[in-house]
Enzyme design. Structure first.
Site, short mmCIF file in Angstrom:
data_model
loop_
_atom_site.label_atom_id
_atom_site.label_comp_id
_atom_site.label_asym_id
_atom_site.label_seq_id
_atom_site.Cartn_x
_atom_site.Cartn_y
_atom_site.Cartn_z
N GLU A 307 0.84 -1.21 0.00
CA GLU A 307 0.00 0.00 0.00
C GLU A 307 0.87 1.25 0.00
OE1 GLU A 307 -3.10 -0.14 2.96
OE2 GLU A 307 -3.34 -2.30 2.72
N ASP A 309 2.57 4.64 -0.31
CA ASP A 309 2.33 6.06 -0.60
C ASP A 309 3.15 6.89 0.38
OD1 ASP A 309 0.79 5.86 1.72
OD2 ASP A 309 -1.12 5.96 0.68
C1 XIL Z 1 -8.59 2.74 2.81
C2 XIL Z 1 -9.16 3.24 1.49
O1 XIL Z 1 -8.12 3.75 0.72
C3 XIL Z 1 -10.23 4.28 1.76
O2 XIL Z 1 -10.86 4.65 0.55
C4 XIL Z 1 -11.27 3.73 2.73
O3 XIL Z 1 -12.19 4.74 3.03
C5 XIL Z 1 -10.60 3.24 3.99
O4 XIL Z 1 -9.62 2.27 3.66
N1 XIL Z 1 -4.92 0.15 5.22
C6 XIL Z 1 -5.61 -0.72 4.40
C7 XIL Z 1 -6.49 -0.20 3.32
O5 XIL Z 1 -5.37 -1.94 4.50
O6 XIL Z 1 -7.56 -1.05 3.06
C8 XIL Z 1 -6.99 1.19 3.67
O7 XIL Z 1 -7.71 1.68 2.55
C9 XIL Z 1 -5.84 2.10 4.03
C10 XIL Z 1 -5.12 1.58 5.25
#
Ligand code: XIL
Length: 393
Positions: A307, A309
């Protein structure tokens, strides 16, 4: 310098030198402004902070001056390095918006639904499953030759009906519901999803596991149970445990290593670990990252950075943009230094579709592409890192 750096009409390769100079100037200016307004003690603090700033790269590759400023689809460069490069996409846009879909299929080799395959989306009521949106997403991705990561089967909240259920009065019922969810969902996508985040974010930031509805009504072994059910439903899918702030060598990262080795000792079918890598400027050094990747690799699991960023703390400046790009580069270098690291996935296609500005108001511009899907500085840093390929010890 500043204006020329920010002028999008001039190609980025022409602008980079100005941006770097602007960043240097900016750091110096901020420093002197601070000095003017502070006492001697603060000066000393600032001098030590300044000497620890972004201008000290950890490797020659972290000098933006050396990055080649050409454009090539990230997936082409990633394939050369032998890894997948992925992105979290908005499912309905991916299915309905041709420009958005073409962008994704041309840049990435792997895709994950940002929200459309979560518990609440697929299983909104105890006896109701909704697969239409997720099916369209998965089929569209596969038709374009993309691998699909499944995210996520069991998260602490699950769905509203899970959190609000009267489970105390029905012994065993929540475990049954969880197993039903895992079996039904993984079975439904069998053969179409390469890898599942079976359990997401179960480790507490302080000790042991988070207390949640699953630990309360099933017990700590809800994790092992979920993995076993997933494996039975699709024996070919790779099963991942996924978590955040476990990329360095902090106590939570130690707990991750312990959790994985405990599951393995119990014979639980677990094939991979997802490190979310929502980065901050203060996040681990390249060597610390590599050390954590090595520890996990030694357990024999595959690693995905799931994930990725990095929100820039506001106010956004060119200096911080460069620092951000260097951080991205560092992450790519770390992944490529460890053979078990096989995928880097960004959490969102571009700055206008990132969760960061909504969840963390003081952070901005977190991704390698801007709102118009144009590459930004981190893109060049990432591309350069991928093109450098694996540098194995
Ligand atoms: C986030 C999404 O990006 C948002 O759109 C949603 O409202 C909440 O979840 N960790 C995770 C992801 O495993 O699923 C999350 O994604 C961000 C943090």
């Amino acid at each position: 310098m500043w204006r020329r750096c920010d002028n999008n009409l001039i190609p980025i390769d022409k602008r980079l030198r100005w941006c770097i100079n602007a960043a240097h100037d900016e750091t110096a200016q901020m420093f002197f402004k601070y000095l003017l307004g502070r006492f001697v003690g603060t000066w000393i603090l600032l001098v030590s902070m300044w000497s620890f700033n972004w201008t000290t790269p950890e490797a020659p590759s972290e000098q933006p001056e050396t990055w080649p400023l050409r454009e090539l689809p990230l997936k082409v460069a990633a394939a050369r390095a032998g890894i997948d490069i992925g992105v979290a996409a908005r499912a309905s846009e991916f299915v309905n918006d041709a420009t958005y879909a073409t962008f994704i299929t041309s840049q990435f080799s792997m895709v994950v639904a940002e929200n459309a395959m979560k518990f609440q989306a697929l299983h909104p009521h105890p006896v109701t499953y909704r697969f239409d949106r997720a099916d369209a997403f998965v089929d569209r991705a596969r038709a374009a030759g993309l691998k699909v990561r499944g995210h996520t089967l069991i998260w602490y909240g699950g769905a509203k009906w899970v959190r609000e259920g009267e489970w105390d009065d029905q012994p065993g019922a929540l475990e049954q519901a969880m197993l039903d969810h895992v079996t039904t969902v993984v079975g439904h996508f069998r053969g179409r999803v390469c890898c599942w985040d079976v359990v997401n974010e179960a480790i507490s930031g302080y000790w042991g596991l988070r207390r949640n509805v699953w630990t309360k009504h099933i017990g700590q072994d809800f994790i092992a149970k979920a993995f076993r059910a997933a494996h039975e439903a699709d024996p070919d899918a790779k099963l991942f445990y996924n978590d955040f702030r476990v990329e360095g060598l902090r106590p939570k990262a130690d707990r991750l290593v312990n959790l994985i080795s405990t599951l393995q000792a119990e014979g639980v079918p677990i094939h991979g670990v997802g490190l979310q890598a929502h980065m901050h400027f203060s996040l681990p050094s390249r060597d610390e990252l590599i050390a954590q990747l090595d520890r996990l690799a030694a357990l024999g699991v595959e690693i995905h950075l799931t994930e990725v960023d990095l929100g820039i703390p506001k106010p956004v400046t060119n200096g911080k943009r460069i620092k951000q790009a260097i951080r991205y580069r560092r992450l790519v270098d770390a992944c490529l230094a460890v053979p078990a690291c096989t995928a880097i996935v960004f959490w969102g296609t571009d700055d206008s579709r990132s969760w960061i500005p909504y969840f963390y108001k003081n952070f901005a511009e977190p991704l390698p592409f801007d709102a118009d899907l144009r590459p930004k500085l981190p893109y060049y840093a990432i591309l350069d890192g991928l093109l450098a390929g694996r540098r194995l010890p």
